[in-house]
Design an enzyme around this catalytic site. Structure first.
Site, PDB file in Angstrom:
ATOM      1  N   LYS A 232      -2.682  -6.923   5.626  1.00  0.00           N
ATOM      2  CA  LYS A 232      -3.336  -7.110   4.805  1.00  0.00           C
ATOM      3  C   LYS A 232      -5.232  -7.103   6.956  1.00  0.00           C
ATOM      4  O   LYS A 232      -6.151  -6.860   6.172  1.00  0.00           O
ATOM      5  CB  LYS A 232      -4.249  -8.282   4.896  1.00  0.00           C
ATOM      6  CG  LYS A 232      -3.470  -8.152   3.103  1.00  0.00           C
ATOM      7  CD  LYS A 232      -4.815  -7.940   2.222  1.00  0.00           C
ATOM      8  CE  LYS A 232      -3.986  -8.237   0.915  1.00  0.00           C
ATOM      9  NZ  LYS A 232      -5.446  -7.557   0.052  1.00  0.00           N
TER      10      LYS A 232
ATOM     11  N   SER B   1       5.072  -6.655   1.871  1.00  0.00           N
ATOM     12  CA  SER B   1       4.249  -6.701   2.671  1.00  0.00           C
ATOM     13  C   SER B   1       3.272  -8.397   2.983  1.00  0.00           C
ATOM     14  O   SER B   1       2.317  -8.480   3.636  1.00  0.00           O
ATOM     15  CB  SER B   1       3.235  -7.041   1.132  1.00  0.00           C
ATOM     16  OG  SER B   1       3.266  -7.780   0.066  1.00  0.00           O
TER      17      SER B   1
END
Length: 399
Positions: free
Chosen positions: A51, A300
């Site tokens: 992110k 992720s």
């Protein structure tokens, strides 16, 4: 609609601002799944998530006037940390609205980057509505976690790096919440290698993008072990890209994700959160689909609550037959408990817990029921322990 050059420009903008994470082959996972597995370790970013890429790309493009006003974001954690960290690095005020269920480790880490934390609502949608209201009241720049072209372009740099490191990948398997990561990656990957297959992964409990793309009506749950992709409303920008470029979406269960978390911890010695393990969960659930292919998985994120991790590890040990609960029935006479524990020890198992039950049992009054939680080497070892208990004249069964 973003293009490859938007992602390449983002990659140039991000140079030196965050880690270029490794993308390496996993021989053991390849043996297990039947595919050639390559892992992109985005959990090694400073905030332990991809992110950062989108957040940094967005904040770096703010005008002087916008920087003066500051930014606000809504997030279950990883986007929050990315925005907070890069806002602090750039000297911007950052307000983060997080749902009340957000794991404490994510809340505290975000606060540690100097952000002002507002806990509001039980879902991301409720947090988003509150964040938008605060943005208007305080004239803050709203930084959306996925429905923003600059965010999507930043996330797409993951695919650029993966294809630079492993140019002949056949498929990318990517977790999907709001869709920012897979939309950016699909844009980059399809432009570089048009025949590459892009597969998105959602949880059975949060299938919003799956429903939107496939026209299905799977019900939505209230919580998921993969809270990072527990999104009720897909982003419109990602949705349009996914409909055009993503080959397919699949669903995985909570148990699949738990298994993948434990496997990555044991095999790769790497810690991932639920959303970060979704790609591997899909490979484990649908092995025939990926057999023989070179598959890139994005780990992720790695922000997981320690208590949740402990529960997942313990449940994983139960599924693997390395932790078992057995019930032994015997005459309630002196030495019975010692006989049971000695027999278990001689069978090579370690006892974690013992519950000696006299009152709450349907056995005859002169009998006793003993429940044991034991550590074993696997299902075959459990069978051996039970066999030795039977040989010792004791009634024993797996619970």
């Amino acid at each position: 609609m973003i293009q490859l050059n938007d992602i390449q420009t983002a990659a140039t903008r991000l140079q030196g601002q965050l880690l270029r994470t490794p993308c390496v082959a996993s021989r053991t996972l390849s043996d297990i799944t039947g595919a050639q597995v390559f892992l992109k370790f985005e959990n090694l970013q400073f905030t332990a998530s991809f992110k950062e890429r989108g957040a940094c790309n967005k904040l770096a493009q703010l005008s002087a006037e916008e920087r003066q006003r500051g930014v606000i974001a809504m997030s279950a954690g990883n986007h929050a940390q990315g925005v907070a960290y890069h806002a602090q690095r750039l000297g911007l005020r950052a307000v983060i609205v997080m749902p009340r269920f957000t794991p404490g480790v994510k809340v505290e880490r975000t606060r540690g980057f100097g952000a002002e934390i507002v806990l509001h609502g039980d879902t991301l949608d409720e947090a988003r509505a509150h964040a938008l209201a605060l943005a208007e009241q305080q004239q803050l720049i709203f930084v959306h976690p996925y429905d923003d072209a600059d965010i999507v372009a930043g996330q797409g740099t993951v695919a650029l790096e993966m294809l630079q490191d492993v140019p002949d990948l056949d498929a990318l398997v990517v977790s999907v919440g709001g869709g920012g990561l897979i939309a950016g990656m699909a844009t980059a990957a399809k432009a570089i290698k048009p025949d590459i297959e892009i597969i998105g992964v959602q949880t059975v409990r949060f299938p919003a993008m799956f429903n939107a793309i496939k026209g299905t009506h799977h019900p939505q749950g209230s919580s998921s072990i993969a809270e990072g992709i527990a999104v009720g409303t897909p982003g419109q920008i990602p949705l349009a890209i996914i409909a055009r470029l993503v080959n397919d979406l699949v669903l995985v269960d909570e148990g699949d994700i738990e298994q993948a978390i434990v496997m990555l911890l044991e095999v790769e010695k790497t810690l991932v959160e639920g959303a970060g393990a979704a790609g591997l969960a899909a490979l484990l659930k649908y092995p025939e689909r990926f057999k023989g292919k070179k598959v890139g998985l994005v780990l992720s994120g790695g922000n997981i609550d320690p208590l949740l991790l402990a529960a997942i590890i313990e449940r994983g040990m139960v599924r693997a037959g390395r932790l078992a609960r057995i019930r032994v029935s015997a005459r309630d006479i002196p030495g019975t408990l010692a006989k049971i524990t000695t027999t278990v020890a001689e069978a090579g198992a370690n006892i974690n817990e013992v519950h000696h039950q006299r009152a709450f049992t349907t056995l005859a009054a002169q009998n006793v029921e003993v429940e044991l939680v034991i550590q074993t080497r696997g299902p075959q070892h459990i069978a051996e322990v039970l066999a030795q208990l039977h040989q010792a004249g004791l009634e024993a069964q797996l619970i």
